[in-house]
Enzyme design. Structure first.
Site, PDB file in Angstrom:
ATOM      1  N   HIS A  52      -1.734  13.000 -28.997  1.00 16.32           N
ATOM      2  CA  HIS A  52      -2.262  11.680 -28.619  1.00 16.32           C
ATOM      3  C   HIS A  52      -3.024  11.043 -29.783  1.00 16.32           C
ATOM      4  O   HIS A  52      -2.950   9.828 -29.985  1.00 16.32           O
ATOM      5  CB  HIS A  52      -3.172  11.801 -27.393  1.00 16.32           C
ATOM      6  CG  HIS A  52      -2.412  12.031 -26.116  1.00 16.32           C
ATOM      7  ND1 HIS A  52      -2.955  12.644 -25.011  1.00 16.32           N
ATOM      8  CD2 HIS A  52      -1.133  11.736 -25.770  1.00 16.32           C
ATOM      9  CE1 HIS A  52      -2.054  12.711 -24.051  1.00 16.32           C
ATOM     10  NE2 HIS A  52      -0.929  12.173 -24.490  1.00 16.32           N
ATOM     11  N   HIS A  71       6.807  10.502 -29.087  1.00 15.44           N
ATOM     12  CA  HIS A  71       5.845  11.331 -28.353  1.00 15.44           C
ATOM     13  C   HIS A  71       6.144  12.829 -28.516  1.00 15.44           C
ATOM     14  O   HIS A  71       5.258  13.615 -28.860  1.00 15.44           O
ATOM     15  CB  HIS A  71       5.851  10.944 -26.873  1.00 15.44           C
ATOM     16  CG  HIS A  71       4.972  11.802 -26.031  1.00 15.44           C
ATOM     17  ND1 HIS A  71       3.600  11.799 -26.147  1.00 15.44           N
ATOM     18  CD2 HIS A  71       5.261  12.730 -25.068  1.00 15.44           C
ATOM     19  CE1 HIS A  71       3.082  12.669 -25.293  1.00 15.44           C
ATOM     20  NE2 HIS A  71       4.067  13.249 -24.625  1.00 15.44           N
ATOM     21  N   ARG A  85      -3.597  21.845 -13.985  1.00 15.49           N
ATOM     22  CA  ARG A  85      -2.645  20.799 -14.367  1.00 15.49           C
ATOM     23  C   ARG A  85      -2.881  20.325 -15.797  1.00 15.49           C
ATOM     24  O   ARG A  85      -1.938  19.921 -16.480  1.00 15.49           O
ATOM     25  CB  ARG A  85      -2.703  19.623 -13.376  1.00 15.49           C
ATOM     26  CG  ARG A  85      -1.602  18.616 -13.638  1.00 15.49           C
ATOM     27  CD  ARG A  85      -1.276  17.730 -12.474  1.00 15.49           C
ATOM     28  NE  ARG A  85      -0.212  16.818 -12.881  1.00 15.49           N
ATOM     29  CZ  ARG A  85       0.453  16.020 -12.083  1.00 15.49           C
ATOM     30  NH1 ARG A  85       0.189  16.002 -10.800  1.00 15.49           N
ATOM     31  NH2 ARG A  85       1.397  15.233 -12.557  1.00 15.49           N
ATOM     32  N   ASN A 131      -0.793  19.538 -20.546  1.00 18.42           N
ATOM     33  CA  ASN A 131      -1.050  18.741 -21.752  1.00 18.42           C
ATOM     34  C   ASN A 131      -1.173  19.627 -22.989  1.00 18.42           C
ATOM     35  O   ASN A 131      -1.778  19.225 -23.990  1.00 18.42           O
ATOM     36  CB  ASN A 131      -2.313  17.897 -21.578  1.00 18.42           C
ATOM     37  CG  ASN A 131      -2.022  16.640 -20.788  1.00 18.42           C
ATOM     38  OD1 ASN A 131      -0.876  16.172 -20.746  1.00 18.42           O
ATOM     39  ND2 ASN A 131      -3.021  16.109 -20.137  1.00 18.42           N
ATOM     40  N   ARG A 134       0.831  -1.229   0.000  1.00 17.95           N
ATOM     41  CA  ARG A 134       0.000   0.000   0.000  1.00 17.95           C
ATOM     42  C   ARG A 134       0.852   1.261   0.000  1.00 17.95           C
ATOM     43  O   ARG A 134       0.439   2.315   0.474  1.00 17.95           O
ATOM     44  CB  ARG A 134      -0.982   0.018   1.169  1.00 17.95           C
ATOM     45  CG  ARG A 134      -1.992  -1.104   1.105  1.00 17.95           C
ATOM     46  CD  ARG A 134      -3.229  -0.827   1.931  1.00 17.95           C
ATOM     47  NE  ARG A 134      -4.113  -1.980   1.868  1.00 17.95           N
ATOM     48  CZ  ARG A 134      -4.008  -3.029   2.683  1.00 17.95           C
ATOM     49  NH1 ARG A 134      -3.103  -3.038   3.633  1.00 17.95           N
ATOM     50  NH2 ARG A 134      -4.832  -4.037   2.543  1.00 17.95           N
ATOM     51  N   LYS A 190       6.629  23.216 -13.928  1.00 10.56           N
ATOM     52  CA  LYS A 190       5.807  22.041 -13.623  1.00 10.56           C
ATOM     53  C   LYS A 190       5.582  21.921 -12.119  1.00 10.56           C
ATOM     54  O   LYS A 190       4.472  21.606 -11.666  1.00 10.56           O
ATOM     55  CB  LYS A 190       6.437  20.753 -14.184  1.00 10.56           C
ATOM     56  CG  LYS A 190       5.601  19.541 -13.787  1.00 10.56           C
ATOM     57  CD  LYS A 190       5.580  18.404 -14.753  1.00 10.56           C
ATOM     58  CE  LYS A 190       4.526  17.386 -14.305  1.00 10.56           C
ATOM     59  NZ  LYS A 190       4.478  16.194 -15.106  1.00 10.56           N
ATOM     60  N   LYS A 223       2.290  11.376 -11.171  1.00 13.29           N
ATOM     61  CA  LYS A 223       1.379  10.566 -11.987  1.00 13.29           C
ATOM     62  C   LYS A 223       2.087   9.261 -12.298  1.00 13.29           C
ATOM     63  O   LYS A 223       3.125   9.260 -12.976  1.00 13.29           O
ATOM     64  CB  LYS A 223       1.039  11.278 -13.291  1.00 13.29           C
ATOM     65  CG  LYS A 223      -0.109  12.256 -13.169  1.00 13.29           C
ATOM     66  CD  LYS A 223      -0.545  12.758 -14.542  1.00 13.29           C
ATOM     67  CE  LYS A 223      -1.657  13.766 -14.425  1.00 13.29           C
ATOM     68  NZ  LYS A 223      -1.980  14.388 -15.728  1.00 13.29           N
ATOM     69  N   HIS A 266      -1.014  18.302 -26.567  1.00 12.92           N
ATOM     70  CA  HIS A 266      -1.115  16.853 -26.481  1.00 12.92           C
ATOM     71  C   HIS A 266      -2.385  16.273 -27.113  1.00 12.92           C
ATOM     72  O   HIS A 266      -2.455  15.070 -27.332  1.00 12.92           O
ATOM     73  CB  HIS A 266      -1.035  16.391 -25.014  1.00 12.92           C
ATOM     74  CG  HIS A 266       0.357  16.419 -24.461  1.00 12.92           C
ATOM     75  ND1 HIS A 266       1.147  17.560 -24.447  1.00 12.92           N
ATOM     76  CD2 HIS A 266       1.125  15.441 -23.895  1.00 12.92           C
ATOM     77  CE1 HIS A 266       2.302  17.280 -23.899  1.00 12.92           C
ATOM     78  NE2 HIS A 266       2.330  16.010 -23.558  1.00 12.92           N
ATOM     79  N   GLU A 298      -5.244  17.463 -10.638  1.00 11.36           N
ATOM     80  CA  GLU A 298      -5.858  17.895 -11.900  1.00 11.36           C
ATOM     81  C   GLU A 298      -7.354  18.148 -11.721  1.00 11.36           C
ATOM     82  O   GLU A 298      -8.177  17.781 -12.567  1.00 11.36           O
ATOM     83  CB  GLU A 298      -5.615  16.831 -12.987  1.00 11.36           C
ATOM     84  CG  GLU A 298      -5.642  17.435 -14.378  1.00 11.36           C
ATOM     85  CD  GLU A 298      -5.057  16.510 -15.448  1.00 11.36           C
ATOM     86  OE1 GLU A 298      -3.944  16.018 -15.253  1.00 11.36           O
ATOM     87  OE2 GLU A 298      -5.723  16.317 -16.461  1.00 11.36           O
ATOM     88  N   GLU A 329       8.618  18.023 -25.413  1.00  9.73           N
ATOM     89  CA  GLU A 329       8.027  18.393 -24.108  1.00  9.73           C
ATOM     90  C   GLU A 329       8.639  19.688 -23.602  1.00  9.73           C
ATOM     91  O   GLU A 329       7.970  20.512 -22.994  1.00  9.73           O
ATOM     92  CB  GLU A 329       8.247  17.282 -23.070  1.00  9.73           C
ATOM     93  CG  GLU A 329       7.356  16.078 -23.224  1.00  9.73           C
ATOM     94  CD  GLU A 329       5.872  16.335 -22.896  1.00  9.73           C
ATOM     95  OE1 GLU A 329       5.538  17.396 -22.319  1.00  9.73           O
ATOM     96  OE2 GLU A 329       5.059  15.480 -23.249  1.00  9.73           O
TER      97      GLU A 329
HETATM   98  N1  GLY Z   1       2.318  15.021 -17.935  1.00 14.72           N
HETATM   99  C1  GLY Z   1       1.285  15.845 -17.460  1.00 14.72           C
HETATM  100  C2  GLY Z   1       1.169  15.875 -15.962  1.00 14.72           C
HETATM  101  O1  GLY Z   1       2.061  15.432 -15.275  1.00 14.72           O
HETATM  102  O2  GLY Z   1       0.182  16.348 -15.470  1.00 14.72           O
END
Ligand code: GLY
Length: 334
Positions: A227, A239, A216, A220, A109, A201, A131, A223, A211, A173
């Protein structure tokens, strides 16, 4: 060496610079007796966590980002006797960060994780912000958890080990950050740009960790089309190359919607071209397929939804007219 703090309830540092990985042992939690170092065969980077450690090698490429890999890692951790007070250290790019981070999030956990980011893409994006997750046959990143690292080490020495296209992918990026806050990246060298991107960031993640506030999602930028191009999957694009095309598309779309002027579009094109990244759609890309894929984007809650530049900066814009999006695709053809 530059250190950037991610100011969450439990804050952590992102260290950027040549040799940053040598600071690893100073970030290993005091209670940790063991470090599980998760990496890939192709990552030619050694680390010394300063405690007993063992390497756990996952497979190459995006296909290694799977529940099967996470199960394998967790079973190997258990057989080795890794405990909740120990630490997982991910050494690699985005695939390692996402997979090792998710294994750390669910094993017992949750055990602490430190990312040693060895690719440009991981340094400016994947390693920061917690993430974690893996892919399903049904789509990318569909299973995951927010699990913030205890520290992130962005060792710029490791960038010299990257294959050319892997490095280029990271530049896509990095290009994104030129448009997110202001144009302060323009005057910086590569290390300065990485540190500035990390700081941007870090601030976004601290303000909108999960998000939920729309902020947040601005990470993107570029993107949505990226995507779609990646999902359509026939164009041999990495990417960051797809993000580069997506940034130019987002700028042209914002201009078509009257949100920005031609000089701002030209700035987007010059930043992307300045990184020697593509600014045009692949010839084989079909508008109808790209529009259908963009309509299925995770952000699309109310019609076609994009992150777009505008008078108040970059923000989420829902309900974009498909005809305008289609006409904009046409502007991205050679
Ligand atoms: N790659 C986008 C984020 O970390 O929110």
């Amino acid at each position: 060496m530059i250190s950037v703090r991610v100011a969450l309830a439990t804050p952590y540092d992102v260290v950027v610079g040549a040799g940053a990985r040598e600071a690893l042992s100073s970030f290993v939690p005091a209670a940790a007796k063991r470090a599980a170092v998760v990496t890939q065969e192709a990552v030619p980077v050694d680390v010394d966590p300063g405690v007993e450690h063992r390497r756990f090698v996952i497979g190459p490429g995006e296909s290694a980002k799977s529940l099967a890999t996470v199960e394998q890692l967790c079973r190997e951790f258990a057989r080795w006797g890794l405990t909740r007070s120990d630490v997982v250290v991910g050494v690699g790019g985005g695939v390692v960060c996402d997979t090792a981070g998710f294994a750390a999030a669910v094993y017992h956990r949750g055990v602490p994780v430190i990312h040693v980011a060895t690719t440009l893409l991981a340094q400016v994006d994947a390693a920061i912000g917690g993430k974690t997750g893996v892919n399903l046959p049904e789509g990318k990143n569909l299973v995951g958890a927010f699990w913030q690292p205890a520290a992130v080490l962005c060792d710029t020495d490791t960038l010299a080990t990257l294959p050319g296209r892997e490095y280029r992918s990271g530049l896509g990026e990095l290009a994104k950050y030129h448009f997110l806050v202001d144009q302060t990246l323009d005057a910086l060298d590569l290390e300065g740009r990485i540190a500035r991107a990390v700081a941007i960031k870090a601030a976004v993640v601290a303000a909108d960790e999960r998000e939920t506030a729309g902020l947040r999602a601005t990470l993107n930028y570029g993107h949505t089309l990226a995507h779609a191009l990646e999902t359509a999957g026939r164009y041999d694009l990495r990417h960051g190359e797809a993000v580069a095309i997506g940034l130019v598309f987002a700028a042209e779309l914002a201009a078509a919607l009257g949100r920005i002027d031609d000089s701002r579009v030209a700035y987007h094109r010059s930043v992307v071209a300045g990184y020697d990244l593509p600014v045009a759609l692949p010839n084989a890309a079909e508008d109808a397929e790209l529009l259908a894929l963009m309509a299925r984007d995770k952000k699309a809650v109310d019609g076609l939804t994009f992150v777009l530049d505008g008078p108040s900066g970059v923000e989420l814009v829902a309900g974009v007219d498909p005809a305008v999006a289609e006409a904009t695709l046409a502007r991205l053809r050679d």
